[in-house]
Design a protein around this motif. Structure first.
Motif, PDB file in Angstrom:
ATOM      1  N   GLN A 125      67.623  54.147  73.611  1.00  0.00           N
ATOM      2  CA  GLN A 125      67.794  54.782  72.307  1.00  0.00           C
ATOM      3  C   GLN A 125      69.169  55.424  72.152  1.00  0.00           C
ATOM      4  O   GLN A 125      69.776  55.368  71.078  1.00  0.00           O
ATOM      5  N   TYR A 126      69.706  56.014  73.217  1.00  0.00           N
ATOM      6  CA  TYR A 126      70.985  56.701  73.098  1.00  0.00           C
ATOM      7  C   TYR A 126      72.151  55.750  72.828  1.00  0.00           C
ATOM      8  O   TYR A 126      73.237  56.170  72.414  1.00  0.00           O
ATOM      9  N   LEU A 127      71.921  54.446  73.027  1.00  0.00           N
ATOM     10  CA  LEU A 127      72.980  53.475  72.776  1.00  0.00           C
ATOM     11  C   LEU A 127      73.216  53.237  71.290  1.00  0.00           C
ATOM     12  O   LEU A 127      74.261  52.718  70.897  1.00  0.00           O
ATOM     13  N   ARG A 128      72.257  53.596  70.452  1.00  0.00           N
ATOM     14  CA  ARG A 128      72.354  53.304  69.028  1.00  0.00           C
ATOM     15  C   ARG A 128      73.562  53.978  68.377  1.00  0.00           C
ATOM     16  O   ARG A 128      74.126  53.466  67.415  1.00  0.00           O
ATOM     17  N   MET A 129      73.921  55.164  68.872  1.00  0.00           N
ATOM     18  CA  MET A 129      75.043  55.899  68.292  1.00  0.00           C
ATOM     19  C   MET A 129      76.265  55.921  69.211  1.00  0.00           C
ATOM     20  O   MET A 129      77.272  56.536  68.888  1.00  0.00           O
ATOM     21  N   MET A 130      76.159  55.257  70.347  1.00  0.00           N
ATOM     22  CA  MET A 130      77.227  55.341  71.338  1.00  0.00           C
ATOM     23  C   MET A 130      78.414  54.433  70.979  1.00  0.00           C
ATOM     24  O   MET A 130      79.570  54.783  71.186  1.00  0.00           O
ATOM     25  N   SER A 131      78.137  53.256  70.437  1.00  0.00           N
ATOM     26  CA  SER A 131      79.152  52.297  70.042  1.00  0.00           C
ATOM     27  C   SER A 131      78.628  51.542  68.830  1.00  0.00           C
ATOM     28  O   SER A 131      77.467  51.710  68.436  1.00  0.00           O
ATOM     29  N   ASP A 132      79.446  50.704  68.225  1.00  0.00           N
ATOM     30  CA  ASP A 132      78.941  49.857  67.146  1.00  0.00           C
ATOM     31  C   ASP A 132      78.314  48.569  67.688  1.00  0.00           C
ATOM     32  O   ASP A 132      77.830  47.750  66.913  1.00  0.00           O
ATOM     33  N   HIS A 133      78.331  48.398  69.007  1.00  0.00           N
ATOM     34  CA  HIS A 133      77.688  47.258  69.661  1.00  0.00           C
ATOM     35  C   HIS A 133      76.618  47.752  70.626  1.00  0.00           C
ATOM     36  O   HIS A 133      76.651  48.907  71.075  1.00  0.00           O
ATOM     37  N   LEU A 134      75.710  46.853  70.990  1.00  0.00           N
ATOM     38  CA  LEU A 134      74.788  47.085  72.093  1.00  0.00           C
ATOM     39  C   LEU A 134      75.218  46.213  73.269  1.00  0.00           C
ATOM     40  O   LEU A 134      75.765  45.121  73.077  1.00  0.00           O
ATOM     41  N   PRO A 135      74.966  46.668  74.490  1.00  0.00           N
ATOM     42  CA  PRO A 135      75.400  45.895  75.663  1.00  0.00           C
ATOM     43  C   PRO A 135      74.441  44.773  76.028  1.00  0.00           C
ATOM     44  O   PRO A 135      73.229  44.842  75.755  1.00  0.00           O
ATOM     45  N   LEU A 136      74.991  43.745  76.665  1.00  0.00           N
ATOM     46  CA  LEU A 136      74.198  42.649  77.222  1.00  0.00           C
ATOM     47  C   LEU A 136      74.020  42.863  78.713  1.00  0.00           C
ATOM     48  O   LEU A 136      74.940  43.285  79.409  1.00  0.00           O
ATOM     49  N   VAL A 137      72.816  42.538  79.202  1.00  0.00           N
ATOM     50  CA  VAL A 137      72.516  42.607  80.632  1.00  0.00           C
ATOM     51  C   VAL A 137      71.900  41.281  81.047  1.00  0.00           C
ATOM     52  O   VAL A 137      70.902  40.846  80.459  1.00  0.00           O
ATOM     53  N   VAL A 138      72.501  40.630  82.027  1.00  0.00           N
ATOM     54  CA  VAL A 138      72.077  39.292  82.440  1.00  0.00           C
ATOM     55  C   VAL A 138      71.917  39.250  83.955  1.00  0.00           C
ATOM     56  O   VAL A 138      72.762  39.786  84.690  1.00  0.00           O
ATOM     57  N   ASP A 139      70.852  38.626  84.418  1.00  0.00           N
ATOM     58  CA  ASP A 139      70.616  38.420  85.850  1.00  0.00           C
ATOM     59  C   ASP A 139      70.846  36.957  86.184  1.00  0.00           C
ATOM     60  O   ASP A 139      70.337  36.049  85.494  1.00  0.00           O
ATOM     61  N   LEU A 140      71.593  36.721  87.277  1.00  0.00           N
ATOM     62  CA  LEU A 140      72.008  35.375  87.659  1.00  0.00           C
ATOM     63  C   LEU A 140      71.724  35.117  89.130  1.00  0.00           C
ATOM     64  O   LEU A 140      71.759  36.033  89.951  1.00  0.00           O
ATOM     65  N   ASP A 141      71.502  33.851  89.455  1.00  0.00           N
ATOM     66  CA  ASP A 141      71.524  33.384  90.833  1.00  0.00           C
ATOM     67  C   ASP A 141      72.883  32.775  91.101  1.00  0.00           C
ATOM     68  O   ASP A 141      73.344  31.895  90.355  1.00  0.00           O
TER      69      ASP A 141
END
Length: 235
Positions: free
Chosen positions: A218-234
Motif C-alpha cells: 500500500q505504501y508504494l501507491r504514493m511513493m512514485s508514479d510507478h509500481l515496481p516489478l518483481v520477477v523470479d528466475l532460474d
C-alpha cells in the motif's frame, strides 16, 4: 540457481504528490522483497541516496553501478544497478535523441557460478519515434557486447504506452518479455494510484522465469508514479 529481480522507476526518491523524500520507504521495500538484482530508473544521487547505498552494502547488495544521464537541483540522476555479486564491467551508453531529453542505457556484467550474466537498465524516450530509435541503438550495443549464447536481462521504464514496441524489442534483441512468456498480461504499473498503463518491462534471454508480479504494498501507491516489478528466475 534462483534469482529475484526488482525493477523500479523510483521517481528521484520523491513522493509523487508531496515531493517528500522516500528513501526510507525504498529501504523497506528492498528488505521486504529481498531481490538479488535491483534495476532502478530516475535514481537521484544525493547524500540521502548515497547513505542508502552504504547501508545496502552492509547487507547483501554491496555492489552497484550508476549511470548519469542528467542533473537536477545540483545532483546527478539516471539509472542504477545493485547486485549481490561483484560487477566485473560496467559503462553507461548515451542513447539520447536530443539535448532536451537525456537518456542512457546502463550496462553491467556479473558472473554467477562462473557463468556471465549481462544486465541492462534504461528509461526510454517519451515519444514513440524516439523510443524506436533508442531501441535500435540498444540493439547495436547489445550485439557489440553480448555473445549470442550468453544470458541477459534488459529492464526498465519503456514508456511504451500502447504496447507498440514489445515485438520489436523481442525480435531485435532476441529476448522475451517475462510476463507474456508466463502467459500473463503485460504488467500495469502506472500511474501508481490506479495503474492502467504497462510502462515497465523486464526482458530476458538465457534464463527461465517462473513467477512475476507487480508489487502491491500500500505504501508504494504514493511513493512514485510507478509500481515496481518483481520477477523470479532460474539461472
Amino acid at each position: 540457481m534462483k534469482l529475484r529481480v526488482l525493477s523500479y522507476n523510483i521517481h528521484k526518491g520523491r513522493a509523487f504528490f508531496t515531493r517528500q523524500r522516500t528513501w526510507e520507504k525504498f529501504y523497506k521495500l528492498v528488505h521486504e522483497v529481498q531481490p538479488d538484482l535491483i534495476f532502478l530508473q530516475e535514481f537521484l544521487l544525493e547524500p540521502q541516496s548515497e547513505k542508502l547505498l552504504e547501508e545496502f552494502a552492509d547487507h547483501i547488495w554491496p555492489h552497484y553501478s550508476f549511470g548519469q544521464n542528467a542533473t537536477t537541483g545540483g545532483h546527478f540522476y539516471g539509472n542504477a544497478i545493485l547486485s549481490k555479486w561483484p560487477i566485473l564491467e560496467t559503462h553507461n551508453h548515451d542513447i539520447s535523441n536530443h539535448r532536451l531529453e537525456r537518456r542512457g542505457v546502463l550496462y553491467a556484467r556479473i558472473e554467477i557460478e562462473k557463468r556471465p550474466l549481462h544486465l541492462f537498465c534504461s528509461h526510454m524516450d517519451l515519444t514513440f519515434w524516439g523510443r524506436k530509435r533508442q531501441i535500435q541503438k540498444v540493439d547495436k550495443i547489445v550485439n557489440r557486447i553480448v555473445p549470442s549464447h550468453e544470458s541477459l536481462l534488459f529492464c526498465g521504464d519503456m514508456n511504451d504506452w500502447h504496447n507498440k514496441l514489445n515485438k520489436e524489442i523481442e525480435m531485435l534483441l532476441q529476448v522475451r518479455e517475462v510476463f507474456t512468456a508466463l502467459g500473463l498480461k503485460l504488467p500495469q504499473t502506472s500511474p501508481s494510484v490506479l495503474p492502467v498503463f504497462p510502462l515497465d518491462r523486464i526482458f530476458f534471454r538465457g534464463v527461465r522465469p517462473f513467477e512475476a508480479q507487480v508489487s502491491q504494498f500500500q505504501y508504494l501507491r504514493m511513493m512514485s508514479d510507478h509500481l515496481p516489478l518483481v520477477v523470479d528466475l532460474d539461472f
